[in-house]
Design an enzyme around this catalytic site. Structure first.
Site, PDB file in Angstrom:
ATOM      1  N   ASP A 187       0.860  -1.186   0.040  1.00 49.12           N
ATOM      2  CA  ASP A 187      -0.034   0.081  -0.183  1.00 49.12           C
ATOM      3  C   ASP A 187       1.032   1.319  -0.013  1.00 49.12           C
ATOM      4  O   ASP A 187       1.932   1.332   0.770  1.00 49.12           O
ATOM      5  CB  ASP A 187      -0.806  -0.187   1.094  1.00 49.12           C
ATOM      6  CG  ASP A 187      -1.977   1.020   1.574  1.00 49.12           C
ATOM      7  OD1 ASP A 187      -2.768   1.086   0.698  1.00 49.12           O
ATOM      8  OD2 ASP A 187      -1.434   2.034   2.291  1.00 49.12           O
TER       9      ASP A 187
ATOM     10  N   GLU B 133       1.494  -0.362  -4.849  1.00 49.67           N
ATOM     11  CA  GLU B 133       0.414   0.769  -5.168  1.00 49.67           C
ATOM     12  C   GLU B 133       1.165   1.907  -5.577  1.00 49.67           C
ATOM     13  O   GLU B 133       1.577   2.603  -4.675  1.00 49.67           O
ATOM     14  CB  GLU B 133      -0.566   0.718  -4.336  1.00 49.67           C
ATOM     15  CG  GLU B 133      -1.673   1.850  -4.555  1.00 49.67           C
ATOM     16  CD  GLU B 133      -2.282   2.512  -3.492  1.00 49.67           C
ATOM     17  OE1 GLU B 133      -1.626   2.540  -2.311  1.00 49.67           O
ATOM     18  OE2 GLU B 133      -3.420   2.795  -3.687  1.00 49.67           O
TER      19      GLU B 133
HETATM   20  C1  NOJ Z   1      -4.284   3.292  -0.454  1.00 50.87           C
HETATM   21  C2  NOJ Z   1      -5.592   2.441  -0.064  1.00 50.87           C
HETATM   22  O1  NOJ Z   1      -5.904   1.683  -1.017  1.00 50.87           O
HETATM   23  C3  NOJ Z   1      -6.476   3.370   0.522  1.00 50.87           C
HETATM   24  O2  NOJ Z   1      -7.760   2.839   0.691  1.00 50.87           O
HETATM   25  C4  NOJ Z   1      -6.221   3.782   1.755  1.00 50.87           C
HETATM   26  O3  NOJ Z   1      -7.130   4.777   2.452  1.00 50.87           O
HETATM   27  C5  NOJ Z   1      -4.701   4.452   1.955  1.00 50.87           C
HETATM   28  N1  NOJ Z   1      -3.739   3.709   0.830  1.00 50.87           N
HETATM   29  C6  NOJ Z   1      -3.966   4.552   2.846  1.00 50.87           C
HETATM   30  O4  NOJ Z   1      -3.736   3.340   3.600  1.00 50.87           O
END
Ligand code: NOJ
Length: 544
Positions: A203, A267
């Protein structure tokens, strides 16, 4: 050996919204186990061989589990660790791989690490997070903004310092320059991978590396005030350097590589005001000394693309021009943070996009419910759950609409829960349920099943050589995937008009179409209906 290239795709499950077995209105791990046959099983199943679960770890749920207070625990909302182990076993029994979320950038403010860190300036966990003095006037150390709205700094009265939170204030950023942090996070990765988890989705990796000078960010001259997310009022070039990220990610990737046949997908979004998708992703694919078969970025470049044949053609062509054999593109067009495919592109258009995504080499990642053509839910004020929306009402950063419960049937709450669902299901389901679509050969689901089944059977579709085909029509994007045995030609009409185009395949054998009928004008020319896409197959004769 990495056999992830044999996987036909990854299906993202948002655990809270998938299937509730205990009637508390939130989905749970047992619900996922109950639905594994839908994912891959007999008749009527989707036919996909990997799942990715958004966080199910112990959490105060301020950001629906992305605020973790125990990386190795399961939140009671979702079940127990034994439930997760059962899910792993049951998934593996069906040859479904299980990928889980890994949240390296921040913990919950209720994580014992942060509680210790916040307890005093000289606690030995102090440096696990990023603490700074305010300016002389007492204001925040710099102008950095949080993705979740407002300043990225939270003042702590007790120690008279600020801590950094790139997301919610309940999600303090870890300090990845601290070697103890890296070791603790390595232990988390080892915990799950040694249990048999097949992959990690990492993430928000871009925020892990901070600009160590902590200077103010510049204003974005292209920002349209009131029309876009206030976060984009700044240029976020300063978020860390490639070198720092390489060190942090390289360390995690090395741990992943210690285990056989595992991957990590990370991501990172293109920030269109600053970098193009290729500028964002190319360095990961080319420059990083990370094994590209073990760790790779999601490619979100198609997510915000104008719905035009030329835009998608240029985008895909560019990606393939810098991909080398060992690189695996991971095309992702929808997830729990973005408006649903159908709501972004339109019903028929979303079917075309599905065909595109599932006929490109690499690993396609699909979001639960997109295979039914679920659209964004209508969330009235009393149902708002997402803190991003609660904290910044009306600026358009709330994500509840794309997180509504999976629509299984016409039973109460669309078959999702016997209790009151945590987010509402639409009153009119209009055929957008698994039950309806399993019985309809023209449904969205049938389209996904059909192409996923072709994809499972054919390595050409999963990892053939990509080549753009010329068509005589600017509204049509066509490409070919080939290997020694097969050639697949995909022809996609992006226009809202019936259009004719040459397909370069005499007497084409059309094995899939987004809609019917498909009309052949002559042996080389098809007439495609609005937003119609087709897949043509040819076997290469081995006799010659
Ligand atoms: C990306 C995640 O996909 C999202 O849902 C989240 O709020 C943020 N990162 C923080 O972890």
């Amino acid at each position: 050996m990495n056999r992830w290239t044999d996987v036909n795709g990854i299906y993202q499950i948002y655990p809270r919204s998938f299937m509730d077995t205990d009637g508390n209105g939130s989905g749970d791990i047992s619900g996922i186990v109950d639905k594994l046959d839908y994912i891959k099983g007999g008749e009527g199943s989707l036919g996909i061989d990997a799942i990715w679960l958004s966080p199910f770890y112990t959490s105060p749920m301020v950001d629906n589990g992305y605020d973790i207070s125990d990386y190795c625990g399961v939140d009671p909302l979702f079940g127990t660790l034994d439930d997760f182990k059962r899910l792993l076993d049951e998934a593996h029994r069906r040859q479904i791989r299980v990928m889980i979320d890994f949240v390296p950038n921040h913990t919950s403010d209720r994580h014992p690490w942060f509680e210790a860190s916040a307890s005093s300036r000289d606690n030995n966990h102090r440096d696990w997070y990023i603490w700074r003095d305010g300016k002389t006037d007492g204001s925040a150390p710099n102008n950095w903004l949080s993705v979740a709205g407002g300043s990225a700094w939270q003042y702590d009265e007790k120690s008279n310092q600020y801590y950094l939170h790139s997301f919610l204030k309940e999600q303090p950023d870890l300090n990845w320059d601290n070697l103890e942090v890296r070791a603790a996070m390595k232990a988390v990765v080892d915990f799950w991978l040694s249990m048999g988890v097949d992959g990690l989705r990492a993430d928000a990796i871009r925020w892990m590396a901070k600009d160590r000078s902590f200077v103010d960010k510049l204003s974005n001259p292209n920002y349209r005030d009131g029309q876009e997310d206030p976060y984009h009022s700044q240029i976020h070039h300063h978020h860390g350097s490639a070198d720092q990220l390489r060190t942090y990610l390289g360390g995690i990737a090395a741990t992943v590589e210690d285990y056989d046949d595992r991957i990590m997908i990370f991501e990172d979004y293109p920030d269109f005001s600053v970098v193009t998708p290729q500028e964002r992703y190319r360095p990961y694919l080319e420059l990083y000394d990370i094994n590209p078969r073990v760790a790779m970025p999601f490619n979100f470049g198609g997510m915000f693309m104008p719905f035009q044949a030329t835009s998608f053609r240029d985008f895909i062509e560019t990606v393939h021009s810098y991909l080398q054999d060992s690189r695996i593109p991971v095309y992702c067009l929808g997830n729990h943070d973005q408006s649903r495919l159908v709501s972004r592109f339109g019903q028929e258009q979303a079917r075309l996009i599905a065909m595109l995504q599932l006929t490109l080499p690499g690993l396609p990642v699909m979001y639960y419910g997109d295979e039914l053509g679920m659209s964004d839910g209508h969330i009235t004020e009393e149902f708002i759950q997402d803190s991003f929306e609660k904290n910044n009402p009306g600026v358009g950063i709330g994500r509840d609409p794309e997180r509504t419960p999976m629509q299984w049937s016409h039973d109460v709450s669309a078959g999702f829960s016997k209790g009151a669902p945590w987010l509402p299901v639409p009153i009119e389901l209009r055929g957008v349920t698994v039950a309806d679509q399993q019985a309809d050969r023209t449904s969205f689901l049938a389209l996904y099943q059909n192409i996923l089944s072709l994809r499972s059977k054919s390595s050409t579709l999963r990892r053939g050589v990509y080549e753009t085909c010329g068509t005589n029509n600017e509204h049509v994007f066509s490409y070919r995937l080939s290997d020694k045995e097969h050639v697949f030609t995909i022809v996609l009409n992006f226009s809202d008009q019936t259009t004719q185009c040459q397909v370069g395949e005499p007497n084409p054998d059309i094995i899939a179409a987004t809609s019917q009928p498909v009309s052949l004008i002559d042996e080389n020319t098809v007439s495609l209906r609005p937003y119609q896409g087709i897949v043509i197959a040819r076997r290469i004769s081995t006799n010659s």
